[in-house]
Design an enzyme around this catalytic site. Sequence first.
Site, PDB file in Angstrom:
ATOM      1  N   VAL A  14      27.502  -0.427 -20.317  1.00  0.00           N
ATOM      2  CA  VAL A  14      28.401  -1.590 -20.292  1.00  0.00           C
ATOM      3  C   VAL A  14      28.071  -2.585 -21.414  1.00  0.00           C
ATOM      4  O   VAL A  14      28.988  -3.106 -22.072  1.00  0.00           O
ATOM      5  CB  VAL A  14      28.394  -2.251 -18.884  1.00  0.00           C
ATOM      6  CG1 VAL A  14      27.019  -2.679 -18.435  1.00  0.00           C
ATOM      7  CG2 VAL A  14      29.330  -3.450 -18.809  1.00  0.00           C
ATOM      8  N   THR A  42      24.829   2.659 -16.399  1.00  0.00           N
ATOM      9  CA  THR A  42      26.098   2.025 -16.005  1.00  0.00           C
ATOM     10  C   THR A  42      26.940   2.991 -15.185  1.00  0.00           C
ATOM     11  O   THR A  42      27.456   2.656 -14.114  1.00  0.00           O
ATOM     12  CB  THR A  42      26.896   1.609 -17.259  1.00  0.00           C
ATOM     13  OG1 THR A  42      26.179   0.580 -17.926  1.00  0.00           O
ATOM     14  CG2 THR A  42      28.298   1.122 -16.905  1.00  0.00           C
ATOM     15  N   ALA A  45      26.039   3.346 -11.528  1.00  0.00           N
ATOM     16  CA  ALA A  45      25.977   2.168 -10.651  1.00  0.00           C
ATOM     17  C   ALA A  45      27.013   2.323  -9.544  1.00  0.00           C
ATOM     18  O   ALA A  45      28.173   2.630  -9.801  1.00  0.00           O
ATOM     19  CB  ALA A  45      26.231   0.908 -11.458  1.00  0.00           C
ATOM     20  N   GLY A  47      27.211   0.267  -6.092  1.00  0.00           N
ATOM     21  CA  GLY A  47      27.621  -0.814  -5.205  1.00  0.00           C
ATOM     22  C   GLY A  47      28.673  -1.729  -5.772  1.00  0.00           C
ATOM     23  O   GLY A  47      29.710  -1.985  -5.137  1.00  0.00           O
ATOM     24  N   GLU A 112      25.726  -7.993  -0.576  1.00  0.00           N
ATOM     25  CA  GLU A 112      24.500  -7.200  -0.719  1.00  0.00           C
ATOM     26  C   GLU A 112      23.319  -8.135  -0.532  1.00  0.00           C
ATOM     27  O   GLU A 112      23.488  -9.341  -0.307  1.00  0.00           O
ATOM     28  CB  GLU A 112      24.461  -6.492  -2.079  1.00  0.00           C
ATOM     29  CG  GLU A 112      25.479  -5.355  -2.178  1.00  0.00           C
ATOM     30  CD  GLU A 112      25.439  -4.589  -3.496  1.00  0.00           C
ATOM     31  OE1 GLU A 112      24.561  -4.870  -4.334  1.00  0.00           O
ATOM     32  OE2 GLU A 112      26.306  -3.725  -3.681  1.00  0.00           O
ATOM     33  N   ASP A 217      14.035   4.515 -24.651  1.00  0.00           N
ATOM     34  CA  ASP A 217      13.960   4.767 -26.099  1.00  0.00           C
ATOM     35  C   ASP A 217      14.186   3.496 -26.918  1.00  0.00           C
ATOM     36  O   ASP A 217      13.505   3.256 -27.917  1.00  0.00           O
ATOM     37  CB  ASP A 217      15.016   5.782 -26.550  1.00  0.00           C
ATOM     38  CG  ASP A 217      14.994   7.061 -25.744  1.00  0.00           C
ATOM     39  OD1 ASP A 217      14.008   7.301 -25.032  1.00  0.00           O
ATOM     40  OD2 ASP A 217      15.971   7.810 -25.825  1.00  0.00           O
ATOM     41  N   HIS A 252      14.433   0.245  -5.997  1.00  0.00           N
ATOM     42  CA  HIS A 252      15.555   0.155  -5.044  1.00  0.00           C
ATOM     43  C   HIS A 252      15.057   0.656  -3.701  1.00  0.00           C
ATOM     44  O   HIS A 252      14.409   1.705  -3.625  1.00  0.00           O
ATOM     45  CB  HIS A 252      16.729   0.989  -5.539  1.00  0.00           C
ATOM     46  CG  HIS A 252      18.010   0.667  -4.833  1.00  0.00           C
ATOM     47  ND1 HIS A 252      18.221   1.007  -3.515  1.00  0.00           N
ATOM     48  CD2 HIS A 252      19.118   0.010  -5.237  1.00  0.00           C
ATOM     49  CE1 HIS A 252      19.431   0.583  -3.157  1.00  0.00           C
ATOM     50  NE2 HIS A 252      19.990  -0.026  -4.182  1.00  0.00           N
ATOM     51  N   ARG A 298      15.739  -7.559  -2.586  1.00  0.00           N
ATOM     52  CA  ARG A 298      15.461  -6.136  -2.752  1.00  0.00           C
ATOM     53  C   ARG A 298      13.967  -5.813  -2.759  1.00  0.00           C
ATOM     54  O   ARG A 298      13.538  -4.801  -2.222  1.00  0.00           O
ATOM     55  CB  ARG A 298      16.111  -5.705  -4.065  1.00  0.00           C
ATOM     56  CG  ARG A 298      16.343  -4.271  -4.193  1.00  0.00           C
ATOM     57  CD  ARG A 298      17.210  -3.997  -5.389  1.00  0.00           C
ATOM     58  NE  ARG A 298      18.615  -3.963  -5.053  1.00  0.00           N
ATOM     59  CZ  ARG A 298      19.573  -3.656  -5.918  1.00  0.00           C
ATOM     60  NH1 ARG A 298      19.270  -3.397  -7.165  1.00  0.00           N
ATOM     61  NH2 ARG A 298      20.829  -3.623  -5.546  1.00  0.00           N
ATOM     62  N   HIS A 362      14.265   1.646 -10.178  1.00  0.00           N
ATOM     63  CA  HIS A 362      15.706   1.477 -10.328  1.00  0.00           C
ATOM     64  C   HIS A 362      16.105   0.659 -11.555  1.00  0.00           C
ATOM     65  O   HIS A 362      17.020   1.026 -12.275  1.00  0.00           O
ATOM     66  CB  HIS A 362      16.232   0.805  -9.059  1.00  0.00           C
ATOM     67  CG  HIS A 362      17.715   0.640  -9.001  1.00  0.00           C
ATOM     68  ND1 HIS A 362      18.578   1.712  -9.036  1.00  0.00           N
ATOM     69  CD2 HIS A 362      18.493  -0.472  -8.910  1.00  0.00           C
ATOM     70  CE1 HIS A 362      19.831   1.260  -8.957  1.00  0.00           C
ATOM     71  NE2 HIS A 362      19.801  -0.061  -8.901  1.00  0.00           N
ATOM     72  N   ARG A 397      15.733  -8.838  -9.767  1.00  0.00           N
ATOM     73  CA  ARG A 397      17.165  -9.017 -10.024  1.00  0.00           C
ATOM     74  C   ARG A 397      17.957  -9.086  -8.716  1.00  0.00           C
ATOM     75  O   ARG A 397      17.739  -8.278  -7.802  1.00  0.00           O
ATOM     76  CB  ARG A 397      17.681  -7.859 -10.880  1.00  0.00           C
ATOM     77  CG  ARG A 397      19.179  -7.854 -11.075  1.00  0.00           C
ATOM     78  CD  ARG A 397      19.622  -6.804 -12.050  1.00  0.00           C
ATOM     79  NE  ARG A 397      19.374  -5.452 -11.608  1.00  0.00           N
ATOM     80  CZ  ARG A 397      20.132  -4.789 -10.742  1.00  0.00           C
ATOM     81  NH1 ARG A 397      21.189  -5.368 -10.173  1.00  0.00           N
ATOM     82  NH2 ARG A 397      19.842  -3.545 -10.420  1.00  0.00           N
TER      83      ARG A 397
HETATM   84  C1  SIN Z   1      23.420  -0.386  -5.359  1.00  0.00           C
HETATM   85  O1  SIN Z   1      24.564   0.028  -5.258  1.00  0.00           O
HETATM   86  O2  SIN Z   1      22.677  -0.532  -4.394  1.00  0.00           O
HETATM   87  C2  SIN Z   1      22.876  -0.725  -6.726  1.00  0.00           C
HETATM   88  C3  SIN Z   1      23.392  -2.006  -7.158  1.00  0.00           C
HETATM   89  C4  SIN Z   1      22.414  -2.660  -8.092  1.00  0.00           C
HETATM   90  O3  SIN Z   1      21.603  -1.996  -8.721  1.00  0.00           O
HETATM   91  O4  SIN Z   1      22.418  -3.891  -8.151  1.00  0.00           O
END
Ligand code: SIN
Length: 553
Positions: A14, A42, A45, A47, A112, A217, A252, A298, A362, A397
């Site tokens: 992205v 990207t 991903a 969620g 979330e 990289d 994660h 998280r 993650h 994050r």
């Molecule tokens: C997820 O769908 O749990 C990942 C979303 C994220 O990495 O913020």
Amino acid sequence: MLSRVDFLVMGAGVAGLRAAIELARHGDVLVVTKESLSESNTHYAQGGIAVAMEGDQDVALHLEDTVNAGDGIVYRPAAEALVAEGPIRVAELIEWGAQFDTEGGELLRTREGAHSLPRILHAHGDATGAEISRSLVAFARAHKRIRFAEWTMVTGLVGADGRVIGADLTRANLFSADALHPEPKTRRISTRSVLIAAGGAGQVYSDTTNPGVATGDGIALAASAGAPTDRSSSVGWRAGVELADMEFYQFHPTALSLPGAPRFLISEALRGEGAYLRNDKGERFMERYHTLLELAPRDVVARAIAREGIGDEPGETRLVHLDMRHVTGIDLHKRFPGVSAFLARHGLDLARDLIPVRPAAHYLMGGIRTDLAGRTSLPGLYAAGEAACTGVHGANRLASNSLLEGLVFGARAAQSMLADDLQMISGGDPAAKCTPLSRGEAKFVEEQIAGLQQAMWSYAGLLRDEFTLREGFSVHIACVTGLAELAEKGKGSRRLSEAQALTRISHAILYSAIHRTESRGAHFRNDYPKRDDENFRKHSVLKSNGQIVFEKW
Ligand code: SIN
């Protein structure tokens, strides 16, 4: 064959694509990616993308959630830029063709972990990254000034006059571990500036939700270009680019935990829709860890699962499950088609079965240190997205802030590349030549990678201490020594290059983690279990001379 291009973008996720679209308004752009355009963090991903589309109050709340999740060291101006510019970038993305899920013409939103309200947009249920990637690729492909070099690696940055003036590109499928492939062909491209948007480095850990391409990289290239022992980089100059916050790797909480199956991501959005976490006694255990239960930040959930998973005997593990069996009122297979299909291949059904989960690496909060406009400490070199560190995520994050980060800071980096208006200079040292690896050498490289990944997981994972981190260093040093012998013999391959990148990333993680003698966000030290604001409410910065300093931003 192209030998000059105004702007070179490394990475087609992205951040890279959004930057390319901006840059193409004023110059020719080459987007270089190691595999196909769809192979990026990207793309995988699930969620969604967090964004505050309802005005100032909504933006202010998103800011507070981002700052709180970051555990005391979010760089507030970066978070302010993220949440304020996010709605503009998402609206633009929708205009360019991205299709988020709607009902009655309204965008659907889910919640979330650590979000104070539902603000996560999603697409095709759980394929948000793929939809964003699809729409950006389609928009970029239609642009005459954007070209793509797929299956191509950036194997060196070219420097002169204290700035980056170009890059060496090598076809990745020829740059193979297999001795039967012909010698790799490297070409040099002169460019006004280079953007590194090559994503994260989950492959530094044996357990990761990231695809195989996520070997860090771009970060390694920026940090080590010109180091004399690195044959895959241009020789004779040092990039001197600073890395920051490398000890903060986000794990994660819920990757699938089935023997023989990959650590497939089970999106946090499932907990947003009501999933419970249960230990091997069937208890919902999150109440012992945080008032937000399954929707705690998280890092808290990941450590709770890790702790619940520790058995009584050394090495014994206990199963932790995600439970959606009680969730009514939504069609789980329709809401999560990707997760459902993957689980079905392993005989599991969200509506019927407990889903075994455990944490996996993650997302890297740290990376190439940049200012808010994507500038690194080296003129001509810019970074954005997961490869970069603006301090926007602090130590942890907030869920679904990463796609937004890519859009906002990809656009910002491109704007500063245009504003800085560096001119093209041709030249630089000739590219180092390398020869393919023998089968035995290729096998050796694979063994080194696997050993390093396992060591990083065991010694620099969710729960660390000085002893484990030092153990990690021993494996790292053995790995560096083995790989250096191949590089000194003039050998080169994609996997050797990736292995070298992974050793640089692991060094940065271990070194930063050993010096942060406290616990904060994703970095937890068993020997320093408390947060130490007096000494460490700061960002770690790895200088090009190898020193680490802790700075307040
Ligand atoms: C997820 O769908 O749990 C990942 C979303 C994220 O990495 O913020």
